[in-house]
Design a protein around this motif. Structure first.
Motif, short mmCIF file in Angstrom:
data_model
loop_
_atom_site.label_atom_id
_atom_site.label_comp_id
_atom_site.label_asym_id
_atom_site.label_seq_id
_atom_site.Cartn_x
_atom_site.Cartn_y
_atom_site.Cartn_z
N ASN B 388 0.82 -1.20 0.00
CA ASN B 388 0.00 0.00 0.00
C ASN B 388 0.85 1.25 0.00
N ASN B 392 1.02 3.97 -3.00
CA ASN B 392 0.72 5.39 -2.78
C ASN B 392 1.88 6.26 -3.23
N LYS B 442 -8.11 10.48 -4.92
CA LYS B 442 -7.94 9.97 -6.29
C LYS B 442 -9.30 9.75 -6.92
N GLY B 451 -6.65 1.84 1.59
CA GLY B 451 -5.28 1.35 1.76
C GLY B 451 -4.68 1.71 3.11
MG LIG Z 1 -3.54 3.70 -1.56
#
Ligand SMILES: [Mg+2]
Ligand SMILES: Nc1ncnc2c1ncn2[C@@H]1O[C@H](COP(=O)(O)OP(=O)(O)O)[C@@H](O)[C@H]1O
Lengths: 304, 488
Positions: B388, B392, B442, B451
């Protein structure tokens, strides 16, 4: 309320205690307001006083109970204020009349007959009996269940008598027994009581086998266990006596008022009740001749 | 001690104080009423008695006055003797006074106030019937005065006034007052004591319930046993039981839902790896295809074919390992607790991402400390965390960016893992929310917002922590700290 506040608790406790003290204080204060002032005295106080004698046939307080209503009636209806005057002895009563201490005096029949001539007295009125008649009788009473039925049966019995100074108190010895061929010695015993009512009570109580009373008294007790077995000859009623020839206007007024006495229409019911006991049936006019027979009888006894 | 028995804030104290106050006041008012009534009766009885005594004496007095007024009496001082005798016979008498019809003095007792005006109130003389009243004399205290007219028919002889001591009446009232007060206080006391005990029991049961609530363990299956009661408290207990059951059920449902979300997030990550995976599979497949082509072309050359077969075998193995890596990541299984080397975790994740990184032209620096102590936990879950963070970071740096992963043994005895990117950074306003589930900046299909939230859950379950340090336009640093030997 966040929690409790000791000050609050203490102050409520103090308030409770204070309230209790206040209540106790109120409870212990017994002071009622003093009674209101009332008008004292009465207008009749200013009128001239006329005294009226009563021979002591009853205890003083009883005498007032029986005769005061008559005085009240006279005072209310007449122009004078009439007041009772009691005396210790019969002679005193006669003496008071002669001296003028009293304007008039209620005497017994027997007493007037014995003293009237000697003291220079004059009867003016006498009460009526229940039937409106002017004469009275003495009667011999026994308990309802008694086996006695004639005067002759009294032999060896106990007999209750009223005062020696009354006709009823003398009838048995003077007239009834001799007529039946007996004398007082043939009886077991005799006893004189002051009042007629006492005689009835003693007979009813069984202390005496028989008794003698005025017929009016016997009637008061009718239905209470006594029975009449003998009746005397008639004799005149107890007179209202004055000094012979006394011209006092109060005597005229008294005579007028008493003759007009109509107890059934008296304004004051208390007066009616009081009067009814002794003088419920009004008065009649009498004079010395009415009592001559009685006086002769007494004289006869005195010489015997 | 009072403060201990009646703690200021307790419900019991408050109920006790209010009720006891109300009860006390109520009972007092009632007892006052009874007392007032009783006092009335007592005074009426006293007055009756006084009138009876006075009436009886008035007969004698009237008689004596008749004798005196008609000069029938032999001796003087008739009335004085009667008065003295009557006073002797009745010890409660304080004074006797006799006046004539116009209020003139006739006779009086030796006792009592000296002033005639004190003895015989002026207003009373014309009263037609016997009456009584109470008054205070200085020195004598309270006295009940009885007045009786002396009359025969309308013939008025005068008036008789008799003073009877009333202090005993007041003492009696006081005695009954304190008796009732004592009764009220003791009854109230008993009631308060009973209330105190009762409330103690009731609140004790409530405390038991609260205790049960405090020790409530949603993981554990059973409640501590609560006493079986038939009253309202019992109802409370039973409802508490039911609530406990419902909470446990919904918690199980929540855990269920959560694990489904985990799985979904993992699948999403796999989706993002798909192109890299496809590429990785494509290489060995192409190699195998080339080998097959070469073998077919020169089938007789046995020696060469053996080499090709060897190469095919290697290619298939490579494809197999790619698939098994993917499967290893995607498999949903029970968390385990085992020693985990964080360096291995970092390497495994970087291998999974290797193609993506290469394709986007990124650089990934690994700075792994050697002889790093092992942590205890589930390597699968820890891989997920690192995956994760790296995904990111890759999103943040865009094309040709730079990402660095560092592992080291921290001074506080924990293992540190740092993921540093030179990306766009996190806006200050977003910073407090990035660990919230479903928070994402996002677009749809690019981010789920799960996440970081899931990663935080995993790290905390391992007894560790995640720190973030970010500046817009400069980059972001996520720092994991995991205890050596794992959570206790
Ligand atoms: Mg993420
Ligand atoms: N390294 C990073 N650089 C910049 N922003 C980041 C970084 N990591 C996380 N974020 C921000 O935190 C948000 C939440 O991240 P995450 O929980 O992983 O959800 P997602 O990646 O699906 O959006 C991201 O949308 C992003 O705005």
């Amino acid at each position: 309320m966040r929690g409790w506040n000791p000050a609050l608790v203490l102050s409520s406790a103090a308030i409770l205690i204070g309230l209790n003290a206040l209540v106790l204080d109120r409870l212990l204060d017994l002071g009622a307001p003093p009674p209101p002032r009332m008008a004292a005295g009465s207008p009749q106080n200013t009128r001239p006083v006329i005294r009226v004698g009563v021979i002591s046939r009853y205890a003083p307080s009883l005498t007032y109970e029986r005769y005061q209503p008559l005085m009240d009636y006279l005072s209310a209806a007449g122009t004078y204020r009439y007041e009772l005057k009691l005396s210790a002895t019969y002679e005193d009563a006669a003496e008071q009349l002669r001296r003028g201490d009293v304007a008039a005096s209620f005497f017994g029949t027997w007493i007037y007959a014995s003293l009237g001539q000697r003291f220079g007295l004059e009867p003016i009125l006498a009460p009526r009996n229940e039937e409106g008649g002017t004469t009275f009788h003495a009667v011999l009473i026994v308990p309802v269940r008694s086996s006695l039925s004639t005067i002759a049966d009294l032999k060896g019995r106990r007999v209750a008598l009223p005062s020696r100074s009354s006709y009823a108190g003398n009838w048995l010895e003077a007239e009834a027994l001799p007529a039946a061929g007996l004398s007082i010695a043939d009886l077991d015993s005799v006893h004189h009581f002051d009042y007629h009512q006492t005689v009835v009570h003693r007979v009813l109580g069984g202390e005496f086998d028989a008794g003698i009373v005025r017929e009016t008294v016997a009637r008061e007790f009718a239905g209470e266990g006594i029975r009449i077995i003998a009746r005397s000859d008639s004799f005149p009623g107890p007179p209202l006596v004055i000094r012979a020839g006394n011209p006092h206007p109060a005597i005229v007024e008294m005579k007028r008022l008493l003759l007009a006495l109509d107890t059934g229409h008296a304004a004051d019911p208390a007066l009616t009740v009081g009067l009814a006991r002794e003088f419920g049936h009004g008065f009649v006019t009498v004079d010395a001749r009415t009592y001559e027979a009685m006086a002769r009888l007494i004289g006869l006894r005195a010489t015997r | 001690m009072i403060a201990r028995l009646l703690p200021a804030d307790s419900l019991r104290t408050r109920i006790l104080l209010t009720t006891s106050g109300a009860i006390t006041l109520f009972m007092m008012v009632i007892s006052w009423g009874i007392l007032a009534q009783w006092r009335q009766t007592l005074l009426a009885k006293e007055q009756q008695h006084a009138i009876a005594v006075t009436r009886a004496f008035s007969v004698t007095v009237t008689e004596a006055m008749i004798f005196e007024r008609n000069d029938l009496a032999q001796s003087e001082g008739f009335l004085d003797n009667y008065i003295a005798g009557f006073m002797r016979e009745n010890p409660r008498l304080r004074y006797i006074a006799i006046v004539g019809p116009a209020g003139e003095k006739v006779a009086r007792s030796l006792q009592g106030p000296r002033a005639w005006s004190e003895l015989v109130p002026a207003g009373i003389l014309a009263a037609p019937s016997p009456t009584t009243w109470f008054r205070r004399h200085d020195g004598l205290g309270w006295v009940e005065v009885a007045y009786c007219p002396l009359a025969t028919g309308h013939k008025r002889w005068g008036s008789l006034v008799v003073g009877i001591e009333a202090e005993s009446v007041r003492r009696e009232i006081t005695r009954i007052f304190f008796l009732l007060l004592g009764l009220v206080v003791s009854v109230t006391g008993v009631m308060i004591l009973l209330l105190w005990i009762l409330l103690g029991r009731l609140l004790g049961s409530l405390r038991d319930l609260v205790g049960a609530m405090d020790t409530l363990d949603l993981e554990g299956s059973d409640l501590p046993a609560l006493p079986d009661r038939r009253d309202e408290i019992g109802v409370l207990f039973r409802h508490f039981h039911d609530m406990h059951d419902r909470v446990r059920r919904s918690r199980l449902e929540l855990i269920n839902a959560q694990s489904q979300i985990y799985h979904a997030e993992r699948l999403a990550a796999i989706g993002r790896l798909a192109s890299g995976i496809a590429h990785e599979l494509n290489n060995p497949i192409n190699g195998v295809r080339n080998c097959i082509y070469a073998i077919r072309h020169d089938f007789e050359n046995r020696e060469k074919n053996l080499t090709y077969l060897q190469m095919m075998d290697e290619g298939m193995e490579q494809a197999g390992s790619v698939v098994s890596k993917l499967l290893g990541y995607a498999r949903k299984q029970q968390p385990v607790r085992a020693p985990v080397a964080m360096n291995e975790v970092v390497l495994a994740v970087s291998r999974l991402l290797a193609f993506d990184i290469e394709r986007k032209g990124l650089t990934l620096d690994l700075d792994l400390q050697r002889d790093l102590p092992e942590v205890t936990g589930d390597s699968q879950l820890l891989q997920e965390v690192l995956m994760n963070l790296l995904l990111n970071g890759m999103d943040a740096v865009g094309e040709r960016g730079h990402i660095r992963v560092r592992t080291w043994a921290r001074d506080d005895g924990r293992v540190g893992v740092e993921v540093v990117d030179r990306g766009k950074g996190i806006a200050e306003a977003d910073l407090p929310h990035i660990f919230d589930p479903f928070f994402t900046t996002k677009g749809t299909g690019e981010g789920t917002g799960l996440g970081l939230s899931i990663s935080l859950g995993i790290v905390q379950a391992h007894g560790g922590s995640i720190d973030v340090d970010s500046r817009v336009g400069e980059g972001t640093t996520f720092t994991l700290a995991l205890p050596v030997g794992g959570a206790a």
